[in-house]
Design a protein around this motif. Structure first.
Motif, PDB file in Angstrom:
ATOM      1  N   UNK A   1       6.666  81.496-103.938  1.00 18.12           N
ATOM      2  CA  UNK A   1       7.973  82.025-104.341  1.00 18.12           C
ATOM      3  C   UNK A   1       9.018  80.922-104.434  1.00 18.12           C
ATOM      4  N   UNK A   2       9.143  80.133-103.374  1.00 20.49           N
ATOM      5  CA  UNK A   2      10.164  79.084-103.353  1.00 20.49           C
ATOM      6  C   UNK A   2       9.821  77.970-104.345  1.00 20.49           C
ATOM      7  N   UNK A   3       8.543  77.589-104.412  1.00 18.92           N
ATOM      8  CA  UNK A   3       8.140  76.578-105.380  1.00 18.92           C
ATOM      9  C   UNK A   3       8.377  77.047-106.806  1.00 18.92           C
ATOM     10  N   UNK A   4       8.048  78.310-107.069  1.00 17.92           N
ATOM     11  CA  UNK A   4       8.294  78.863-108.398  1.00 17.92           C
ATOM     12  C   UNK A   4       9.768  78.897-108.730  1.00 17.92           C
ATOM     13  N   UNK A   5      10.612  79.228-107.737  1.00 23.56           N
ATOM     14  CA  UNK A   5      12.051  79.282-107.973  1.00 23.56           C
ATOM     15  C   UNK A   5      12.616  77.898-108.241  1.00 23.56           C
ATOM     16  N   UNK A   6      12.087  76.874-107.573  1.00 23.61           N
ATOM     17  CA  UNK A   6      12.552  75.506-107.810  1.00 23.61           C
ATOM     18  C   UNK A   6      12.278  75.094-109.259  1.00 23.61           C
TER      19      UNK A   6
ATOM     20  N   UNK B   1      14.032  87.000-104.633  1.00 25.58           N
ATOM     21  CA  UNK B   1      13.447  88.149-103.927  1.00 25.58           C
ATOM     22  C   UNK B   1      12.354  88.794-104.779  1.00 25.58           C
ATOM     23  N   UNK B   2      12.602  88.886-106.068  1.00 28.54           N
ATOM     24  CA  UNK B   2      11.588  89.439-106.974  1.00 28.54           C
ATOM     25  C   UNK B   2      10.334  88.575-106.976  1.00 28.54           C
ATOM     26  N   UNK B   3      10.520  87.261-106.915  1.00 23.09           N
ATOM     27  CA  UNK B   3       9.364  86.362-106.904  1.00 23.09           C
ATOM     28  C   UNK B   3       8.525  86.559-105.646  1.00 23.09           C
ATOM     29  N   UNK B   4       9.181  86.844-104.529  1.00 23.91           N
ATOM     30  CA  UNK B   4       8.426  87.109-103.296  1.00 23.91           C
ATOM     31  C   UNK B   4       7.503  88.302-103.500  1.00 23.91           C
ATOM     32  N   UNK B   5       8.013  89.315-104.175  1.00 25.77           N
ATOM     33  CA  UNK B   5       7.209  90.526-104.387  1.00 25.77           C
ATOM     34  C   UNK B   5       6.092  90.298-105.401  1.00 25.77           C
ATOM     35  N   UNK B   6       6.396  89.597-106.492  1.00 20.36           N
ATOM     36  CA  UNK B   6       5.365  89.407-107.521  1.00 20.36           C
ATOM     37  C   UNK B   6       4.369  88.323-107.134  1.00 20.36           C
ATOM     38  N   UNK B   7       4.662  87.564-106.072  1.00 20.69           N
ATOM     39  CA  UNK B   7       3.701  86.551-105.633  1.00 20.69           C
ATOM     40  C   UNK B   7       2.380  87.177-105.219  1.00 20.69           C
ATOM     41  N   UNK B   8       2.397  88.480-104.943  1.00 17.46           N
ATOM     42  CA  UNK B   8       1.147  89.171-104.580  1.00 17.46           C
ATOM     43  C   UNK B   8       0.133  89.129-105.718  1.00 17.46           C
ATOM     44  N   UNK B   9       0.610  88.922-106.945  1.00 20.04           N
ATOM     45  CA  UNK B   9      -0.304  88.850-108.089  1.00 20.04           C
ATOM     46  C   UNK B   9      -1.207  87.625-108.009  1.00 20.04           C
ATOM     47  N   UNK B  10      -0.788  86.623-107.233  1.00 15.47           N
ATOM     48  CA  UNK B  10      -1.597  85.410-107.101  1.00 15.47           C
ATOM     49  C   UNK B  10      -2.943  85.692-106.444  1.00 15.47           C
ATOM     50  N   UNK B  11      -3.076  86.854-105.832  1.00 18.09           N
ATOM     51  CA  UNK B  11      -4.352  87.194-105.194  1.00 18.09           C
ATOM     52  C   UNK B  11      -5.488  87.289-106.206  1.00 18.09           C
ATOM     53  N   UNK B  12      -5.157  87.531-107.498  1.00 16.93           N
ATOM     54  CA  UNK B  12      -6.210  87.694-108.500  1.00 16.93           C
ATOM     55  C   UNK B  12      -6.937  86.385-108.791  1.00 16.93           C
ATOM     56  N   UNK B  13      -6.330  85.252-108.432  1.00 18.03           N
ATOM     57  CA  UNK B  13      -7.007  83.968-108.647  1.00 18.03           C
ATOM     58  C   UNK B  13      -7.498  83.391-107.316  1.00 18.03           C
TER      59      UNK B  13
END
Length: 217
Positions: free
Chosen positions: A26-31, A154-166
């Motif tokens: 989340x934080x890395x993506x936001x940066x 905050x949205x990125x924290x929630x959508x980070x769950x999608x990373x489980x698919x990889x």
């Protein structure tokens, strides 16, 4: 079957460890989103029709295609172009590139509220365009758009769950694994929800603190 806090307590360390990956993505993506979003915003409002159209197309694509599809594209495409990145790095890049489209629009809206006279005065004084953006426009746009940028994080924290698919062992993925081992989905997912909620409460509080300090400054 009664609700058991012992199940939560026993598995909480594993879930908290997984939450670190959630925060990293989340934080890395936001940066990445902030840096790339500034360039996208500048291109979007530039007078050059080519840059403006390319930026508009980029924003439309990344806002129109589901993040899950984008993540899979990044994960499977990067090795074909010579970038054999770890799954976490690919996820951070995908999240950041997607979020940048939203950040660019947030900043564009914020820039429209800045009096045009500031830009005209700076150019009249001979301030270079790069310095104008770096010292005048971008700081003000971030301050004005901070509430929306905090919501984006905050949205990125929630959508980070999608990373489980990889195959990334973030909070949702680990919760699924623990559920498969314990057969106690209610306790585990309640605990996961509580951790997500706590993370977002902390981020919201930090966002409000930053807003107050910027207003005072």
């Amino acid at each position: 079957m009664n609700f058991s806090f012992d199940v939560i307590w026993h598995n909480l360390p594993y879930m908290l460890a997984a939450a670190r990956w959630t925060l990293l993505i989340s934080v890395g993506g936001m940066a990445i989103s902030l840096v790339w979003g500034v360039f996208l915003c500048a291109a979007r409002i530039s007078r050059g029709p080519f840059l403006s159209r390319i930026a508009a197309l980029y924003i439309s694509f990344f806002r129109g295609v589901p993040l899950l599809v984008q993540l899979l594209i990044f994960y499977y495409m990067l090795p074909h172009v010579g970038l054999d990145l770890p799954a976490v790095a690919a996820a951070i890049l995908a999240v950041g590139m997607c979020s940048a489209a939203y950040t660019a629009e947030i900043l564009r809206g914020a820039l429209q509220t800045i009096p045009r006279g500031q830009t005209e005065a700076a150019l009249a004084l001979g301030i270079p365009t790069l310095s104008l953006w770096r010292r005048i426009l971008v700081p003000q746009a971030i301050r004005i758009g901070l509430p929306s940028l905090t919501n984006e994080l905050i949205l990125l924290v929630k959508v980070s769950s999608l990373a489980s698919v990889v195959g990334i062992g973030e909070l949702t993925r680990i919760s699924q694994n623990i559920t498969g081992e314990t057969y106690r989905p209610l306790e585990i997912y309640v605990a996961a929800a509580a951790i997500y909620f706590l993370i977002n409460v902390i981020l919201s509080a930090l966002g409000r603190l930053a807003e107050n300090r910027l207003l005072v400054g």
